[in-house]
Design a protein around this motif. Structure first.
Motif, PDB file in Angstrom:
ATOM      1  N   MET A  75       0.137  38.578  10.737  1.00 12.51           N
ATOM      2  CA  MET A  75       0.637  37.741  12.166  1.00 12.51           C
ATOM      3  C   MET A  75      -0.522  37.505  12.768  1.00 12.51           C
ATOM      4  N   TYR A  76      -0.334  35.690  13.296  1.00 12.51           N
ATOM      5  CA  TYR A  76      -1.360  35.681  14.257  1.00 12.51           C
ATOM      6  C   TYR A  76      -1.072  36.044  15.726  1.00 12.51           C
ATOM      7  N   LEU A  77      -2.107  36.047  16.683  1.00 10.31           N
ATOM      8  CA  LEU A  77      -1.995  37.083  17.365  1.00 10.31           C
ATOM      9  C   LEU A  77      -2.511  36.273  18.656  1.00 10.31           C
ATOM     10  N   SER A  78      -3.166  35.277  18.326  1.00 11.78           N
ATOM     11  CA  SER A  78      -4.014  34.122  19.269  1.00 11.78           C
ATOM     12  C   SER A  78      -3.648  32.831  18.951  1.00 11.78           C
ATOM     13  N   GLU A  96       5.310  52.190  21.770  1.00 10.45           N
ATOM     14  CA  GLU A  96       6.891  51.626  21.258  1.00 10.45           C
ATOM     15  C   GLU A  96       6.818  49.626  21.183  1.00 10.45           C
ATOM     16  N   THR A  97       6.103  49.555  21.362  1.00 11.20           N
ATOM     17  CA  THR A  97       5.649  47.143  21.136  1.00 11.20           C
ATOM     18  C   THR A  97       5.625  47.441  19.821  1.00 11.20           C
ATOM     19  N   VAL A  98       4.950  48.595  19.289  1.00 11.03           N
ATOM     20  CA  VAL A  98       4.028  49.322  17.420  1.00 11.03           C
ATOM     21  C   VAL A  98       5.521  48.837  17.050  1.00 11.03           C
ATOM     22  N   SER A  99       6.398  49.717  17.422  1.00  4.79           N
ATOM     23  CA  SER A  99       7.868  50.793  16.328  1.00  4.79           C
ATOM     24  C   SER A  99       8.718  49.116  16.593  1.00  4.79           C
ATOM     25  N   ARG A 100       8.889  48.431  17.776  1.00  4.40           N
ATOM     26  CA  ARG A 100       9.980  47.873  17.287  1.00  4.40           C
ATOM     27  C   ARG A 100       9.063  45.954  16.651  1.00  4.40           C
ATOM     28  N   HIS A 128      -0.105  42.586  23.877  1.00  3.87           N
ATOM     29  CA  HIS A 128      -0.646  44.170  23.414  1.00  3.87           C
ATOM     30  C   HIS A 128      -1.251  44.552  22.318  1.00  3.87           C
ATOM     31  N   LEU A 129      -0.889  43.959  21.244  1.00  6.43           N
ATOM     32  CA  LEU A 129      -1.874  44.563  20.174  1.00  6.43           C
ATOM     33  C   LEU A 129      -2.852  44.198  19.598  1.00  6.43           C
TER      34      LEU A 129
END
Length: 273
Positions: free
Chosen positions: A135-138, A76-80, A48-49
């Protein structure tokens, strides 16, 4: 390397939405203080990010908060994710800058640098950067490791040539694994003195593509330049009672209690007034 900023406004996560699990956290180093959280983000959160940032990337440079595109979002995802970061670091959400998403393509890297500021101008808003959550996204085929050239543990880390890039021989290294998060502190525990062992960089990507999200957190409120009067005996964060109960008044006195020059944010819960 390309970067993008995500700015959250309003719509903070509800209590219990952080989903913080301390059993997934491993201490990597004490100089600098560095910790790895396995599975900090789910695959869905990572994707999502990346989706939010894809197509909106601009060139990014070190300590340049204007290099990406900053947007206002109530995602909502970023907020979480923001709530989970605050729960892990014990640092309020309002002390953080916008999340910066970066994409590294083949051969791209980040030269070693400090996240704390040398100049006084950058410290006017929120003070020093005290902590960084990377944070590692991939997943990355090879390369793209985060490396600390001056970490005390660099000599004790065993690396083979097949799974580690040559760049990692320069220091203690962390592999980019999708969903993992690296937390390290740029200041010593007194929150005033910079820690030079926090020097860090990103090794070149050799195989694949690397996506990451960085959250810089300051000693003080980054968004609000106004502070209450020194004489006011209040808590300036709703989490102050909890932090005080777990010993943060003693462990983090500069933020919690304050100094002669700057009042703390949790004076009431620390029984300082």
């Amino acid at each position: 390397m390309h970067g993008w900023l995500i700015r959250m406004v309003g719509s903070r996560g509800s209590p219990g939405s952080a989903g913080f699990d301390p059993t997934r956290v491993t201490q990597l180093s004490w100089q600098p203080r560095a910790f790895l959280y396995k599975g900090f983000l789910s695959d869905e959160e990572c994707d999502h990010l990346v989706k939010l940032a894809r197509g909106n990337l601009e060139e990014s440079t070190v300590a340049d908060n204007d290099s990406g595109e900053s947007i206002k979002s109530e995602d909502e995802t970023v907020s979480r994710v923001e709530s989970r970061i605050a729960a892990w670091t014990f640092l309020p959400e309002e002390n953080g800058e916008a999340i910066q998403i970066l994409r590294y393509e083949n051969g791209q890297k980040y030269e070693p640098h400090f996240d704390y500021f040398i100049d006084k101008v950058n410290r006017e808003r929120g003070g020093h950067r005290i902590a960084t959550v990377l944070m590692y996204l991939s997943h990355v085929g090879k390369g793209g490791e985060t490396v600390f050239p001056d970490a005390e543990a660099k000599e004790s880390q065993v690396k083979d040539d097949d799974s580690w890039s040559h760049c990692t021989k320069k220091g203690y290294a962390v592999k980019p694994e999708k969903g993992d998060a690296l937390l390290f502190f740029s200041l010593h525990p007194d929150a005033t003195i910079p820690d030079p062992s926090s020097l860090h960089g990103s090794c070149p990507v050799i195989e694949g593509e690397k996506w990451s999200a960085t959250k810089w957190i300051h000693v003080k409120n980054f968004d609000n330049l106004e502070r209450v009067a020194n004489s006011a005996c209040i808590d300036e964060d709703s989490d102050c009672p909890h932090w005080a109960a777990v010993g943060e008044c003693r462990k983090n006195p500069v933020y919690m209690v304050g100094t002669k020059e700057s009042p703390g944010y949790c004076r009431k819960s620390c029984n300082e007034c």
